[in-house]
Design a protein around this motif. Structure first.
Motif, PDB file in Angstrom:
ATOM      1  N   PRO A   1      -4.992  -2.241   0.459  1.00  0.00           N
ATOM      2  CA  PRO A   1      -5.569  -1.681   1.672  1.00  0.00           C
ATOM      3  C   PRO A   1      -6.729  -2.183   2.094  1.00  0.00           C
ATOM      4  O   PRO A   1      -7.119  -2.327   3.037  1.00  0.00           O
ATOM      5  CB  PRO A   1      -5.589  -0.075   1.199  1.00  0.00           C
TER       6      PRO A   1
ATOM      7  N   MET B   1       2.090   3.646  -4.174  1.00  0.00           N
ATOM      8  CA  MET B   1       1.567   4.902  -4.311  1.00  0.00           C
ATOM      9  C   MET B   1       2.931   5.616  -4.445  1.00  0.00           C
ATOM     10  O   MET B   1       3.185   6.589  -5.182  1.00  0.00           O
ATOM     11  CB  MET B   1       0.769   5.322  -3.413  1.00  0.00           C
TER      12      MET B   1
ATOM     13  N   CYS C   1      -8.322   6.674  -0.608  1.00  0.00           N
ATOM     14  CA  CYS C   1      -7.212   7.613  -1.750  1.00  0.00           C
ATOM     15  C   CYS C   1      -6.913   6.930  -3.027  1.00  0.00           C
ATOM     16  O   CYS C   1      -7.031   7.482  -4.062  1.00  0.00           O
ATOM     17  CB  CYS C   1      -6.264   7.850  -0.812  1.00  0.00           C
ATOM     18  N   TYR C   2      -6.894   5.560  -2.777  1.00  0.00           N
ATOM     19  CA  TYR C   2      -6.385   4.822  -4.302  1.00  0.00           C
ATOM     20  C   TYR C   2      -7.973   4.949  -5.103  1.00  0.00           C
ATOM     21  O   TYR C   2      -7.434   5.185  -6.505  1.00  0.00           O
ATOM     22  CB  TYR C   2      -6.409   3.263  -3.720  1.00  0.00           C
TER      23      TYR C   2
ATOM     24  N   CYS D   1      -6.861   4.816   3.286  1.00  0.00           N
ATOM     25  CA  CYS D   1      -6.135   4.480   1.945  1.00  0.00           C
ATOM     26  C   CYS D   1      -6.699   4.183   0.862  1.00  0.00           C
ATOM     27  O   CYS D   1      -6.511   4.248  -0.301  1.00  0.00           O
ATOM     28  CB  CYS D   1      -4.903   3.356   2.483  1.00  0.00           C
TER      29      CYS D   1
ATOM     30  N   CYS E   1      -5.914  -0.787  -5.235  1.00  0.00           N
ATOM     31  CA  CYS E   1      -6.968  -0.870  -4.201  1.00  0.00           C
ATOM     32  C   CYS E   1      -7.048  -2.100  -3.312  1.00  0.00           C
ATOM     33  O   CYS E   1      -7.508  -2.300  -2.338  1.00  0.00           O
ATOM     34  CB  CYS E   1      -8.204  -0.584  -4.705  1.00  0.00           C
TER      35      CYS E   1
ATOM     36  N   CYS F   1      -2.911   9.644   0.684  1.00  0.00           N
ATOM     37  CA  CYS F   1      -2.402   8.167   0.759  1.00  0.00           C
ATOM     38  C   CYS F   1      -1.191   8.306   1.686  1.00  0.00           C
ATOM     39  O   CYS F   1      -1.261   7.125   2.540  1.00  0.00           O
ATOM     40  CB  CYS F   1      -2.309   7.672  -0.571  1.00  0.00           C
TER      41      CYS F   1
ATOM     42  N   GLY G   1      -5.741  12.643  -3.646  1.00  0.00           N
ATOM     43  CA  GLY G   1      -5.612  11.396  -3.162  1.00  0.00           C
ATOM     44  C   GLY G   1      -4.274  10.787  -2.967  1.00  0.00           C
ATOM     45  O   GLY G   1      -4.030  10.045  -2.169  1.00  0.00           O
ATOM     46  N   CYS G   2      -3.516  11.187  -3.864  1.00  0.00           N
ATOM     47  CA  CYS G   2      -2.037  10.806  -3.869  1.00  0.00           C
ATOM     48  C   CYS G   2      -1.347  11.131  -2.299  1.00  0.00           C
ATOM     49  O   CYS G   2      -0.840  10.604  -1.939  1.00  0.00           O
ATOM     50  CB  CYS G   2      -1.209  11.320  -4.945  1.00  0.00           C
TER      51      CYS G   2
ATOM     52  N   SER H   1      -2.283   7.884   5.295  1.00  0.00           N
ATOM     53  CA  SER H   1      -2.972   6.916   5.477  1.00  0.00           C
ATOM     54  C   SER H   1      -2.176   5.798   5.821  1.00  0.00           C
ATOM     55  O   SER H   1      -2.378   4.957   6.428  1.00  0.00           O
ATOM     56  CB  SER H   1      -4.139   6.459   4.415  1.00  0.00           C
TER      57      SER H   1
ATOM     58  N   SER I   1       0.811  -1.290   0.088  1.00  0.00           N
ATOM     59  CA  SER I   1      -0.093   0.005  -0.026  1.00  0.00           C
ATOM     60  C   SER I   1       0.978   1.417   0.183  1.00  0.00           C
ATOM     61  O   SER I   1       0.419   2.341  -0.805  1.00  0.00           O
ATOM     62  CB  SER I   1      -0.843  -0.149   1.322  1.00  0.00           C
ATOM     63  N   GLU I   2       2.059   1.111   0.915  1.00  0.00           N
ATOM     64  CA  GLU I   2       2.718   2.448   0.742  1.00  0.00           C
ATOM     65  C   GLU I   2       3.652   2.550  -0.421  1.00  0.00           C
ATOM     66  O   GLU I   2       3.499   3.808  -0.908  1.00  0.00           O
ATOM     67  CB  GLU I   2       3.703   2.281   2.024  1.00  0.00           C
TER      68      GLU I   2
END
Length: 223
Positions: free
Chosen positions: A205, A57, A118-119, A115, A202, A138, A134-135, A141, A53-54
């Motif tokens: 998360p 992005m 955001c995605y 998160c 997506c 993220c 959103g980026c 999050s 997730s980290e």
């Protein structure tokens, strides 16, 4: 040379910082014993999804801002990975200061939900500013995901020892490698459509949030 001052200061900080050992020498669990604990496998899944997730992005934010949102290279770099890192730092700073007053499990579930939002926002929004927001959010999050997953596992398996932390770190690195690779591969297969690649991101998360909800449900049942 000016930037080198920061790691030099941290060399001093780490050299004088007391380190508390989680278990006494020789009392940590062996790897084969850890592998028999179902909770440990759930923690591995949390770490993989946290890393994915980290880094999905973080590594693609600049390219996403340029190709999908139509921003220039300079704006994409500053508003993408730079602001992502800033918001992630803010998240960790806030939790470090007020963490004792917060329920880590609920905070993690909320972060996973944010998160996911955001995605979805970054991948489906046709408005560049909203997609960029959103980026950026993220980063906020995902700030607690990696350290939070380790904290949850260490609290549930207090005798895990060095082997547990090493395997959790490896799982996080694995997610950090697989996540961006999957997003990039799907982007390429979709005709270099970064938004479709981000939409596939997506899943990370989402899986993290479901795993945390199951863990929280088990915690309530035990209580």
């Amino acid at each position: 040379c000016i930037w080198a001052i920061i790691p030099l200061v941290n060399v001093y900080n780490f050299s004088v910082c007391p380190i508390a050992h989680s278990v006494e020498d020789g009392e940590g669990m062996r790897i084969r014993d850890l592998l028999r604990v179902p909770l440990f496998w759930l923690a591995i899944l949390l770490m993989v999804c946290a890393g994915a997730s980290e880094l999905s992005m973080a590594q693609w934010a600049s390219a996403f801002a340029e190709s999908a949102l139509g921003l220039t290279k300079s704006v994409g770099d500053i508003a993408g990975p730079c602001m992502f890192a800033v918001t992630m730092g803010i998240s960790r700073t806030l939790y470090g200061k007020y963490g004792e007053k917060l329920d880590l499990m609920k905070f993690m579930i909320g972060s996973a939900l944010l998160c996911l939002i955001c995605y979805i926002t970054a991948s489906l929004s046709g408005i560049p500013v909203i997609g960029l927001l959103g980026c950026i959010m993220c980063g906020f999050s995902v700030g607690i995901m990696w350290p939070g997953s380790i904290s949850i596992c260490s609290g549930k398996i207090p005798t895990g020892g060095t082997a547990m932390f090493a395997l959790l770190a490896m799982a996080g690195d694995l997610g950090g490698a697989l996540g961006p690779a999957i997003v990039g591969n799907i982007t390429q297969r979709a005709g270099d459509d970064m938004q479709k690649g981000m939409l596939a991101g997506c899943a990370f998360p989402l899986i993290l949030m479901i795993s945390l909800l199951l863990l929280n449900r088990a915690r309530r049942r035990n209580n």
